[in-house]
Design an enzyme around this catalytic site. Sequence first.
Site, mmCIF file in Angstrom:
data_model
loop_
_atom_site.group_PDB
_atom_site.id
_atom_site.type_symbol
_atom_site.label_atom_id
_atom_site.label_comp_id
_atom_site.label_asym_id
_atom_site.label_seq_id
_atom_site.Cartn_x
_atom_site.Cartn_y
_atom_site.Cartn_z
ATOM 1 C CE LYS A 132 12.043 -0.975 -3.483
ATOM 2 N NZ LYS A 132 12.192 -0.685 -4.936
ATOM 3 C CB SER A 207 9.406 -2.700 -6.297
ATOM 4 O OG SER A 207 10.599 -1.981 -6.561
ATOM 5 C CB SER A 231 10.631 0.465 -8.553
ATOM 6 O OG SER A 231 10.362 -0.754 -9.196
#
Length: 582
Positions: A132, A207, A231
């Site tokens: 990420k 996210s 997330s």
Amino acid sequence: MPTDWKTLCNEKRSRLYDSIPREWIIPYLSIKEHPNVLNVPAKSGLLTRRELMITDTEDVDVILERLRTGEWTSLETTKAFCKRATIAHQLTNCLTEIFVERTLERAKELDDILASTGKVVGPLHGLPVSLKDQFTLKGLETVMGYVSGIGDYAEEDSVIVQILYECGAVPFVRTNVPQTLMWGETYNHVFGRTLNPYNRSLTPGGSSGGEGALLAMKGSPLGVGTDIGGSLRIPSVFCGLYTLRPSYARLPYCGSKNAMPGQESISSVLGPMTNTLSGLKVFMKAVIGAKPWNLDPVTIRKPWDEDAWNLSEHGGIGAQLCFAIMWDNGVVKPHPPLIRAMAMTKAALEDAGHKVIEWEPHRHLEIYKNAESIFAADGNHDYKTECAKSGEPLIKTMVPSHSEEVAAGYEFEPPMSLVKTFLGDPAEHISTYDLFKLHEEKRDLRKSHLDHWQKTISRTGTGRPVDAIISPAVAYTAVPHGLNTDSFYTTLCNAMDYTASAFPVTFVDPKLDVPFEPHNFYNHEDKAIYQLYESHLFDGCPVGLQLIGKTLEEEAVLRLTSIVDEALQQWRAKKTEMSHKN
């Protein structure tokens, strides 16, 4: 003269596109004509038969074994995933950094070590791992969804990256996030919107949405995301994946970028995302085995616990377990596919000899209000300050603009009742004293919720409280962009710091998942989410659930999830066999 923020975004996007080798570029496919793109890598002609075989291998244990024995080289494996990741990006816009040359040099170095010594570098030897866009890599920008991140080149690797290198892994791409990170979707001004490969008119969640889309496309065998309110779990259930949300500080976060970095009451945690359960355990054992507490002062000194993996506090392997199902959290009622998934899981567990009882929600609205008040305590000062550095505006909604809808071919008009504006946009920050009182309230709520859990011993019949709770991670499957408004099923775990996993169960079937009759709505959001459901809109979407354990129960939660997963597989096989006989 300073460069304006839009120009910076355009230049960064151009650099990202230019980092894709020209021979890996595929023709443009419109969303309207190609909503589901899962089969495009196989049909693209870019991947050889061997590269398809490598990247279609979902079990991380199998990949590692073939790398250890030299059946596959790290170089060919990494190149295959690099190629497939760039295909995934061109279809879903999931990547933020592509560094092929650097990646292949690392893979070749690992191959040379194995060839010369006969030994692997570590437990993740040769394995490509996606990250990420929060985890800093030396020499690379860490944009993290903000224009201000452009040009922010890291001087050193974050601790998790250092450990991945130590374990022999090959970090090879980084993935897209929303501006601020505090959305269950994935869109920012720099890279734009990430799409769900099952249906590109729908969100992959957030996210960690870039990771979700990439892994669903099998562009990575194992990804690392983060979770502060869901997330990891939201993109995992939207994209048909497995994940683990560990408790605070079980894994090292040091050196990683973050939103609201000083907010430590409800901490963001990192965790793995994969296509199979095996990858979760491999990652956890490898990272914990590297003794991350020697690099990150916050990480708990807790080695991998084999006794906990063997369910020492849950009656041991082979014992009858008792799960509780949270059919409804009393805030938002789940859509029909989620109810069916829970019914399937209940039937599978009972068929395997386990007990299943109903979970009774406890003080959920108080917990939700407390968590959201903590998140908004600074009056959005952190987000606005970060935006002010470049002049970019704070994104107020994830709903596509009309021009974006037309250009992309989205075919859904969102009802205004479901359009979520950013976090209620609080007017100003609260006082330190008021924040202290919120922290005190959260401690009291955690104690109250734990007591409530412990009291289930009177209903389980096992002599123990409920072993785990099974619930939706979100009240629905992947939804049209801008409409992911529900996050409390997941945020409950973050506020209480419960370890939780997510796992796939089934897919939406319009013939089975017919709309429910209207119920007595809990609130306006519950009503709006009810009205959103049209079975054809979600046809074929993955349906996943979460399994909730207690604090710092990572090993047990992984084992319990494997028991649930195996029960579901056996139950499906039995149902299939019976249908064939009939």
